[in-house]
Design a protein around this motif. Sequence first.
Motif, PDB file in Angstrom:
ATOM      1  N   GLN A  74       0.834  -1.207   0.000  1.00  0.00           N
ATOM      2  CA  GLN A  74       0.000   0.000   0.000  1.00  0.00           C
ATOM      3  C   GLN A  74       0.866   1.254   0.000  1.00  0.00           C
ATOM      4  O   GLN A  74       0.642   2.191  -0.776  1.00  0.00           O
ATOM      5  CB  GLN A  74      -0.907   0.006   1.228  1.00  0.00           C
ATOM      6  CG  GLN A  74      -1.691   1.301   1.407  1.00  0.00           C
ATOM      7  CD  GLN A  74      -2.154   1.497   2.830  1.00  0.00           C
ATOM      8  OE1 GLN A  74      -2.533   0.545   3.492  1.00  0.00           O
ATOM      9  NE2 GLN A  74      -2.107   2.720   3.309  1.00  0.00           N
ATOM     10  N   GLU A  75       1.878   1.279   0.856  1.00  0.00           N
ATOM     11  CA  GLU A  75       2.758   2.446   0.949  1.00  0.00           C
ATOM     12  C   GLU A  75       3.581   2.625  -0.322  1.00  0.00           C
ATOM     13  O   GLU A  75       3.834   3.758  -0.760  1.00  0.00           O
ATOM     14  CB  GLU A  75       3.675   2.293   2.159  1.00  0.00           C
ATOM     15  CG  GLU A  75       2.923   2.332   3.487  1.00  0.00           C
ATOM     16  CD  GLU A  75       3.798   1.994   4.682  1.00  0.00           C
ATOM     17  OE1 GLU A  75       4.961   1.559   4.450  1.00  0.00           O
ATOM     18  OE2 GLU A  75       3.349   2.152   5.826  1.00  0.00           O
ATOM     19  N   MET A  76       3.966   1.519  -0.932  1.00  0.00           N
ATOM     20  CA  MET A  76       4.736   1.562  -2.165  1.00  0.00           C
ATOM     21  C   MET A  76       3.914   2.186  -3.294  1.00  0.00           C
ATOM     22  O   MET A  76       4.385   3.059  -4.034  1.00  0.00           O
ATOM     23  CB  MET A  76       5.163   0.142  -2.550  1.00  0.00           C
ATOM     24  CG  MET A  76       5.815   0.029  -3.904  1.00  0.00           C
ATOM     25  SD  MET A  76       7.453   0.790  -3.925  1.00  0.00           S
ATOM     26  CE  MET A  76       8.014   0.262  -5.537  1.00  0.00           C
ATOM     27  N   GLN A  77       2.663   1.743  -3.426  1.00  0.00           N
ATOM     28  CA  GLN A  77       1.819   2.256  -4.497  1.00  0.00           C
ATOM     29  C   GLN A  77       1.487   3.730  -4.276  1.00  0.00           C
ATOM     30  O   GLN A  77       1.432   4.517  -5.224  1.00  0.00           O
ATOM     31  CB  GLN A  77       0.530   1.437  -4.588  1.00  0.00           C
ATOM     32  CG  GLN A  77      -0.195   1.565  -5.918  1.00  0.00           C
ATOM     33  CD  GLN A  77       0.593   0.965  -7.060  1.00  0.00           C
ATOM     34  OE1 GLN A  77       1.422   0.084  -6.854  1.00  0.00           O
ATOM     35  NE2 GLN A  77       0.352   1.439  -8.272  1.00  0.00           N
ATOM     36  N   TYR A  78       1.274   4.095  -3.020  1.00  0.00           N
ATOM     37  CA  TYR A  78       1.033   5.497  -2.688  1.00  0.00           C
ATOM     38  C   TYR A  78       2.239   6.345  -3.082  1.00  0.00           C
ATOM     39  O   TYR A  78       2.112   7.376  -3.749  1.00  0.00           O
ATOM     40  CB  TYR A  78       0.764   5.636  -1.184  1.00  0.00           C
ATOM     41  CG  TYR A  78       0.670   7.059  -0.697  1.00  0.00           C
ATOM     42  CD1 TYR A  78      -0.563   7.707  -0.620  1.00  0.00           C
ATOM     43  CD2 TYR A  78       1.810   7.771  -0.314  1.00  0.00           C
ATOM     44  CE1 TYR A  78      -0.654   9.017  -0.179  1.00  0.00           C
ATOM     45  CE2 TYR A  78       1.727   9.081   0.119  1.00  0.00           C
ATOM     46  CZ  TYR A  78       0.498   9.693   0.198  1.00  0.00           C
ATOM     47  OH  TYR A  78       0.421  10.993   0.624  1.00  0.00           O
ATOM     48  N   ALA A  79       3.431   5.887  -2.679  1.00  0.00           N
ATOM     49  CA  ALA A  79       4.650   6.642  -2.966  1.00  0.00           C
ATOM     50  C   ALA A  79       4.911   6.735  -4.464  1.00  0.00           C
ATOM     51  O   ALA A  79       5.338   7.780  -4.965  1.00  0.00           O
ATOM     52  CB  ALA A  79       5.850   5.992  -2.269  1.00  0.00           C
ATOM     53  N   GLN A  80       4.642   5.650  -5.173  1.00  0.00           N
ATOM     54  CA  GLN A  80       4.882   5.640  -6.618  1.00  0.00           C
ATOM     55  C   GLN A  80       3.932   6.599  -7.335  1.00  0.00           C
ATOM     56  O   GLN A  80       4.351   7.356  -8.217  1.00  0.00           O
ATOM     57  CB  GLN A  80       4.712   4.225  -7.161  1.00  0.00           C
ATOM     58  CG  GLN A  80       5.088   4.069  -8.619  1.00  0.00           C
ATOM     59  CD  GLN A  80       5.040   2.623  -9.076  1.00  0.00           C
ATOM     60  OE1 GLN A  80       4.190   1.847  -8.627  1.00  0.00           O
ATOM     61  NE2 GLN A  80       5.935   2.239  -9.954  1.00  0.00           N
ATOM     62  N   LEU A 201      -5.704  -5.112  -3.736  1.00  0.00           N
ATOM     63  CA  LEU A 201      -6.638  -4.103  -3.226  1.00  0.00           C
ATOM     64  C   LEU A 201      -5.902  -3.041  -2.425  1.00  0.00           C
ATOM     65  O   LEU A 201      -6.198  -1.847  -2.527  1.00  0.00           O
ATOM     66  CB  LEU A 201      -7.700  -4.777  -2.354  1.00  0.00           C
ATOM     67  CG  LEU A 201      -8.714  -3.850  -1.671  1.00  0.00           C
ATOM     68  CD1 LEU A 201      -9.564  -3.131  -2.712  1.00  0.00           C
ATOM     69  CD2 LEU A 201      -9.600  -4.633  -0.708  1.00  0.00           C
ATOM     70  N   SER A 202      -4.922  -3.462  -1.637  1.00  0.00           N
ATOM     71  CA  SER A 202      -4.178  -2.533  -0.788  1.00  0.00           C
ATOM     72  C   SER A 202      -3.369  -1.525  -1.589  1.00  0.00           C
ATOM     73  O   SER A 202      -3.020  -0.470  -1.071  1.00  0.00           O
ATOM     74  CB  SER A 202      -3.245  -3.308   0.153  1.00  0.00           C
ATOM     75  OG  SER A 202      -3.981  -4.092   1.059  1.00  0.00           O
TER      76      SER A 202
END
Length: 452
Positions: A74-80, A201-202
């Motif tokens: 989740q944090e990775m996709q947000y950051a990307q 989903l996350s």
Amino acid sequence: MSMYNIALSGAMANQAAMNITAQNTANMNTDGYTRKVVNQATVVYGSQAGGVTVESIRRVSDQAAVERLRTASQEMQYAQAYMSGMQNIENLLGMEGLNLNSGFSELFAAIDEATISPESLVYRTQIIASADNLASRFNGIMSQLETQLNSLVQQQETTVSTINSQLENIADLNAQIRDASGQGKDISGYQDALDLQLAELSKSIGVNVLQNQDGTVELSTKSGQPLVVGNNVATIEKNLSAGGQFNTDLQLTFNGQTSTLQSPKGGELGAFDKLKDEQYLPLMDDINAIAVGFADAMNEILATGTDLNGDSPGKALFSYDPSNPAGSLSVTGISAEELALSIDGNAGDGSIATAMSELASQPIRIDGRDINVFDAYSEILGTIGIATSQAQANYETATISINEAQTARDSVSAVSSNEEAANLMMYMNAYEANMKVIATANQMFDTVLNSF
């Protein structure tokens, strides 16, 4: 229990173990696959132990490691997503044809030349052309920002559609797990698929996951709003009543009740919100403020002058729509003769042109504060540059975190070719030993029969 039956149970148990080993080996490169082990137990008859049975087939999974990987995803996709948005903004502001400071420099250079010979129509025409170029830069920046923001809104719509499909898939997997579990069937494959769906989903939205004893899950948002509970599945959609060109407000409907999708949203949805609210909209406000401040300052100076026709006050050079200043900024229909570059209209008097030129180094009123136009735009570039660098650093940190989380998960659940090879040899040797016992039992039985 006879020697024959004991050996037969051992052969069957080890054959089942070899089947699981084969399954693990076959799925060594399958994304999200969790290795399985066979738990064997002694069969007890009365007070005597005899034979062996397969007690269970267990997924080797550490739920804490799985949860850590899901959070890291989740944090990775947000950051990307956030880094990508910031890079788009930085690249836009750095484009040669849109850089406002280059436009200001060109206009002030044209004004400086006109101060030497303010009556020259060539120099006056050059001022108008440079002003038009500057207006085009403002228009271009605002148009590109609006395009990027519209793209962000469309990405949100696509993400929301994906989320709704994933929630339905998770609910379907829950139903399959309940049915299989109730029939005593192996649910490990369903659980692997469920873990994959939760991980996907996350990436789009942050979720809280409650694991039920039967292997199913219940989901809620980070703010506690239900997403999947029992047979009920939430639906997320845009809140059309919010209106606005760049509306990204979402609402959640669950069990017939509709409410605003609350923050924190997490994942891509969270990145979209932050980019819009903390970057795009403030940046557009800042660009609009510079357009208004500069256009008004120029027009106010010209209003104190006289043109070549002897008319005063001087006409405005810029015009704009107050609802969209930078996007609508343009040069008025002013002619070269109508530029009021002098105070009294006498040839050679360039007092107003000089006053206009001094704006290059003097502060003007922009959004309630006094600041030079070059500094105002450079401040924007600096702020965006810092935010982009921080976004890049956050992305790199998230990359390290997800790699570590993946390693932690794989250290427990991934298939090891060496381990499976060793297991295969162990189960094969055990299987062959039991088959020899069976052969020996048959031989003994035949010997007994032949003795009569």
